[in-house]
Scaffold this motif. Structure first.
Motif, PDB file in Angstrom:
ATOM      1  N   VAL A 373       0.882  -1.800   0.153  1.00  8.30           N
ATOM      2  CA  VAL A 373      -0.182   0.304  -0.049  1.00  8.30           C
ATOM      3  C   VAL A 373       1.102   1.283   0.320  1.00  8.30           C
ATOM      4  O   VAL A 373       2.374   1.087   0.174  1.00  8.30           O
ATOM      5  CB  VAL A 373      -1.111  -0.072   1.225  1.00  8.30           C
ATOM      6  CG1 VAL A 373      -1.172  -0.916   1.376  1.00  8.30           C
ATOM      7  CG2 VAL A 373       0.128  -0.497   2.361  1.00  8.30           C
ATOM      8  N   LEU A 397      -7.608  -3.553   4.499  1.00 11.19           N
ATOM      9  CA  LEU A 397      -6.784  -3.462   4.006  1.00 11.19           C
ATOM     10  C   LEU A 397      -6.357  -4.683   2.777  1.00 11.19           C
ATOM     11  O   LEU A 397      -6.792  -4.414   1.469  1.00 11.19           O
ATOM     12  CB  LEU A 397      -5.039  -2.994   4.295  1.00 11.19           C
ATOM     13  CG  LEU A 397      -5.406  -1.456   4.939  1.00 11.19           C
ATOM     14  CD1 LEU A 397      -3.808  -0.897   5.267  1.00 11.19           C
ATOM     15  CD2 LEU A 397      -5.658  -0.062   3.913  1.00 11.19           C
ATOM     16  N   PHE A 401      -7.221  -4.969  -1.069  1.00  9.09           N
ATOM     17  CA  PHE A 401      -6.564  -4.617  -2.398  1.00  9.09           C
ATOM     18  C   PHE A 401      -6.372  -5.625  -2.994  1.00  9.09           C
ATOM     19  O   PHE A 401      -6.483  -6.872  -2.743  1.00  9.09           O
ATOM     20  CB  PHE A 401      -5.353  -4.840  -1.296  1.00  9.09           C
ATOM     21  CG  PHE A 401      -4.031  -4.994  -2.105  1.00  9.09           C
ATOM     22  CD1 PHE A 401      -2.928  -4.258  -3.326  1.00  9.09           C
ATOM     23  CD2 PHE A 401      -3.562  -6.768  -2.519  1.00  9.09           C
ATOM     24  CE1 PHE A 401      -2.913  -4.095  -4.131  1.00  9.09           C
ATOM     25  CE2 PHE A 401      -2.412  -6.351  -3.013  1.00  9.09           C
ATOM     26  CZ  PHE A 401      -2.075  -5.364  -3.898  1.00  9.09           C
ATOM     27  N   ASP A 402      -6.756  -5.047  -4.587  1.00 14.42           N
ATOM     28  CA  ASP A 402      -6.715  -5.571  -5.424  1.00 14.42           C
ATOM     29  C   ASP A 402      -6.568  -4.732  -6.479  1.00 14.42           C
ATOM     30  O   ASP A 402      -5.487  -5.799  -7.449  1.00 14.42           O
ATOM     31  CB  ASP A 402      -8.399  -4.963  -5.858  1.00 14.42           C
ATOM     32  CG  ASP A 402      -8.783  -6.813  -7.181  1.00 14.42           C
ATOM     33  OD1 ASP A 402      -8.497  -7.838  -7.135  1.00 14.42           O
ATOM     34  OD2 ASP A 402      -9.537  -6.168  -8.090  1.00 14.42           O
ATOM     35  N   VAL A 404      -3.605  -1.708  -8.127  1.00  7.89           N
ATOM     36  CA  VAL A 404      -1.937  -0.193  -8.636  1.00  7.89           C
ATOM     37  C   VAL A 404      -2.331   0.258  -8.874  1.00  7.89           C
ATOM     38  O   VAL A 404      -2.233   0.408 -10.177  1.00  7.89           O
ATOM     39  CB  VAL A 404      -0.939  -1.269  -7.688  1.00  7.89           C
ATOM     40  CG1 VAL A 404      -0.144  -0.643  -8.364  1.00  7.89           C
ATOM     41  CG2 VAL A 404      -0.564  -2.349  -6.925  1.00  7.89           C
ATOM     42  N   ARG A 416      -3.344  -7.722  -7.858  1.00  5.94           N
ATOM     43  CA  ARG A 416      -3.140  -8.511  -6.708  1.00  5.94           C
ATOM     44  C   ARG A 416      -2.886  -9.373  -7.112  1.00  5.94           C
ATOM     45  O   ARG A 416      -1.170 -10.010  -6.446  1.00  5.94           O
ATOM     46  CB  ARG A 416      -4.204  -9.136  -5.990  1.00  5.94           C
ATOM     47  CG  ARG A 416      -3.999  -9.123  -4.733  1.00  5.94           C
ATOM     48  CD  ARG A 416      -5.038  -9.617  -3.932  1.00  5.94           C
ATOM     49  NE  ARG A 416      -6.066 -10.230  -3.681  1.00  5.94           N
ATOM     50  CZ  ARG A 416      -7.300 -10.396  -2.963  1.00  5.94           C
ATOM     51  NH1 ARG A 416      -7.194 -10.554  -2.268  1.00  5.94           N
ATOM     52  NH2 ARG A 416      -7.991 -11.928  -3.664  1.00  5.94           N
ATOM     53  N   SER A 501       6.133   2.335  -4.004  1.00  6.93           N
ATOM     54  CA  SER A 501       5.094   2.866  -3.244  1.00  6.93           C
ATOM     55  C   SER A 501       4.557   4.103  -2.901  1.00  6.93           C
ATOM     56  O   SER A 501       3.819   4.508  -2.520  1.00  6.93           O
ATOM     57  CB  SER A 501       5.415   2.068  -1.730  1.00  6.93           C
ATOM     58  OG  SER A 501       6.015   2.898  -0.938  1.00  6.93           O
ATOM     59  N   MET A 508      -6.662   1.156  -3.358  1.00  2.00           N
ATOM     60  CA  MET A 508      -6.869   0.185  -3.434  1.00  2.00           C
ATOM     61  C   MET A 508      -7.385  -0.277  -3.715  1.00  2.00           C
ATOM     62  O   MET A 508      -7.605  -1.659  -4.650  1.00  2.00           O
ATOM     63  CB  MET A 508      -6.149  -1.138  -2.665  1.00  2.00           C
ATOM     64  CG  MET A 508      -4.596   0.102  -1.734  1.00  2.00           C
ATOM     65  SD  MET A 508      -3.119   0.323  -2.620  1.00  2.00           S
ATOM     66  CE  MET A 508      -2.701  -1.858  -2.902  1.00  2.00           C
ATOM     67  N   HIS A 509      -8.996  -0.606  -4.018  1.00  4.08           N
ATOM     68  CA  HIS A 509      -9.509  -1.223  -4.635  1.00  4.08           C
ATOM     69  C   HIS A 509      -9.517  -1.459  -5.867  1.00  4.08           C
ATOM     70  O   HIS A 509      -9.269   0.048  -6.479  1.00  4.08           O
ATOM     71  CB  HIS A 509     -11.304  -0.034  -4.435  1.00  4.08           C
ATOM     72  CG  HIS A 509     -11.686  -0.144  -2.637  1.00  4.08           C
ATOM     73  ND1 HIS A 509     -12.223  -1.695  -2.398  1.00  4.08           N
ATOM     74  CD2 HIS A 509     -11.532   0.013  -1.825  1.00  4.08           C
ATOM     75  CE1 HIS A 509     -12.336  -1.146  -0.738  1.00  4.08           C
ATOM     76  NE2 HIS A 509     -11.540  -0.183  -1.063  1.00  4.08           N
TER      77      HIS A 509
END
Length: 509
Positions: A373, A397, A401-402, A404, A416, A501, A508-509
């Motif tokens: 993240v 998170l 998280f899927d 970037v 991911r 990062s 992060m969706h």
């Protein structure tokens, strides 16, 4: 026989590494990233640098050694932990893009004279020798001024090397969180800070099943509370108690095993549920029963006749806990640690995390330092007090998280499923460039929307055997990271991406 095969494999890998500098760079075309062959490679790959089909040959332990820094000398010093609440002055190191967690490795290429002086002072100081304070700094979005985060981490200098030009190559390891009380520049130009070591909580063990086995309401006399839970021999053995050990299953013994927060919750439940015995108020008893019915067995509807009478009767047998077991589990550090470890293995495919499950505090720091993240989100994790709360936030998170995305233009760079472990320290790690700037990067097997700038360079590669090429966001032209390409056609994966990062969006969706 198995050991011989492993040794032979290791010898082959080391010979392969030695041959890298003698072979020509094999540059892969970026357009090939979307080919079906790459999709198959991604699907077949195992995590941790090795695939089930044996197609990955890179030794992931090499990246964690930071061999690009050259030979470094071990300080042969291991710091004993400082007491929680201790206040002391330390030389500071700070840089944008750096968030250090306890137990995480931070490599430094120290060029600036003031930071060189900071390291030299740390090497000779009496209080907390070989220790510097590392704090995250960021630009204020309103005025562009540099701001210091209030929570940082002490870093122990494990290895260092002084170069001919006076600069230093240093390997440090995070130790303890601290609060930055104030900071200043001393007469020698050294950045210093007054810090207070944070007293960390112990992993929270909630009452769990034991709560449900305590004396029910009907066993309590009107004059007060029964002091002995209604354990039978099999129940005592189930919870690890000796059948003859009356003290072990007493109310006082049970409460002594609870943390201060748990004890307050438990005592509050007792007062709430049994206050009517002391006040003689029927209304309070009815309220307690209604509360118990709602939280303990509220999901079981009562039917007419004998079933309803049985349900009311069972309400007098509720345990001495205000909440049902599943609520306690929501904040049980060990239950949360197991859930986080399972999620991490499912997402990253890391080796067994069983050792971390028994150490929820270390697991929360490990995940915080490795979760792919943004740096601001990781700083948020570092600042959370309470192991359970940090683990719960990390679960959120990991669930969300899927994708970037580029921090500047929100372009989707990767997903991911594209994550790749190229270091024994995980899919995200800190590396330092020749100019002294620390980059925390996440490694991906595939990336989208990136443009390569310049030619591939072998020197000072963070991943031995791979040449690096600068990669920019094709939409906003911000540097997102690098493409790493194998210098040896036998080395696999043939290419992968390192994404900064600091350039990743918070969403992060």
């Amino acid at each position: 026989m198995e050991e011989e095969r492993i040794l032979e494999s290791e010898r082959y890998q080391m010979e392969q590494i030695r041959e890298l500098e003698f072979e020509e760079l094999q540059v892969e075309e970026v357009q090939g990233l979307d080919d079906s062959s790459d999709d198959n490679e991604a699907n077949d790959r195992g995590y941790g640098g090795v695939s089930a089909s044996g197609e990955f040959s890179f030794n992931i332990s090499l990246a964690s050694l930071h061999t690009y820094l050259g030979e470094v000398e071990d300080t042969h010093h291991r710091l004993t932990f400082l007491d929680g609440g201790a206040v002391l002055n330390l030389p500071l190191f700070y840089q944008e893009g750096v968030v250090l967690f306890p137990e995480a490795t931070l490599p430094l290429r120290v060029i600036q004279p003031n930071f060189i002086a900071s390291v030299e002072r740390a090497l000779r100081q009496v209080d907390a020798p070989y220790t510097i304070g590392v704090v995250h700094v960021y630009k204020d979005p309103d005025n562009g001024r540099i701001r210091f985060s209030t929570i940082g981490t002490t870093a122990e200098i494990r290895q260092y090397r002084r170069l001919e030009d006076g600069s230093l190559n240093v390997l440090t390891r995070g130790q303890q969180r601290f609060r930055l009380r104030r900071c200043w520049i001393d007469v020698e130009g050294i950045p210093c800070g007054e810090i207070q070591i944070i007293q960390e909580d112990l992993p929270l063990r909630t009452p769990r099943d034991a709560v449900g086995q305590l004396a029910p309401l009907r066993n309590l006399g009107a004059g007060g509370l029964s002091q002995t839970p209604s354990f039978n021999s099999s129940q005592a053995k189930q919870f690890g108690y000796d059948e003859d050990d009356s003290d072990a299953i007493s109310e006082e013994s049970f409460e002594s095993e609870l943390s201060l927060t748990e004890r307050r919750l438990h005592q509050s439940a007792i007062v709430t549920c049994y206050g009517s015995s002391h006040r003689g108020g029927e209304r309070s008893e009815n309220a307690a029963l209604r509360t118990s019915e709602k939280f303990i067995s509220g999901r079981q509807s009562c039917k007419a006749g004998g079933q309803k009478r049985d349900s009311v009767s069972r309400m007098h047998e509720v345990p001495r806990a205000f909440w049902p077991f599943w609520v306690y589990r929501m904040y049980d550090s060990y239950c949360l640690a197991q859930r986080v470890a399972d999620m991490w293995k499912q997402i990253v495919g890391a080796p067994s995390m069983d050792g971390f499950v028994n150490k929820p505090d270390l697991l929360s720091f490990y995940i915080g330092s490795k979760i792919p993240v943004s740096e601001s989100t990781r700083q948020e994790l570092l600042e959370i007090d309470g192991i359970s709360y940090r683990l719960r936030r990390e679960i959120e998170l990991l669930e969300s998280f899927d994708r970037v995305r580029c921090k500047n233009c929100q372009t989707v760079i990767g997903r991911r499923s594209d994550m790749l472990v190229m270091s024994s320290e995980g899919p995200l790690g800190a590396y330092v460039n020749p100019g002294g700037y620390v980059h925390e990067i996440m490694t991906l097997l595939k990336a989208n929307g990136l443009a390569l700038i310049g030619s591939a360079i072998k020197e000072y590669s963070w991943f031995p055997g791979y040449a690096w090429t600068i990669a920019e966001c094709a939409t906003c032209e911000r540097q997102m990271g690098w493409l790493f390409t194998a210098s040896n056609k036998k080395l696999k994966p043939k290419l992968f991406w390192g994404i900064r990062s600091s350039q990743v969006a918070n969403d992060m969706h």
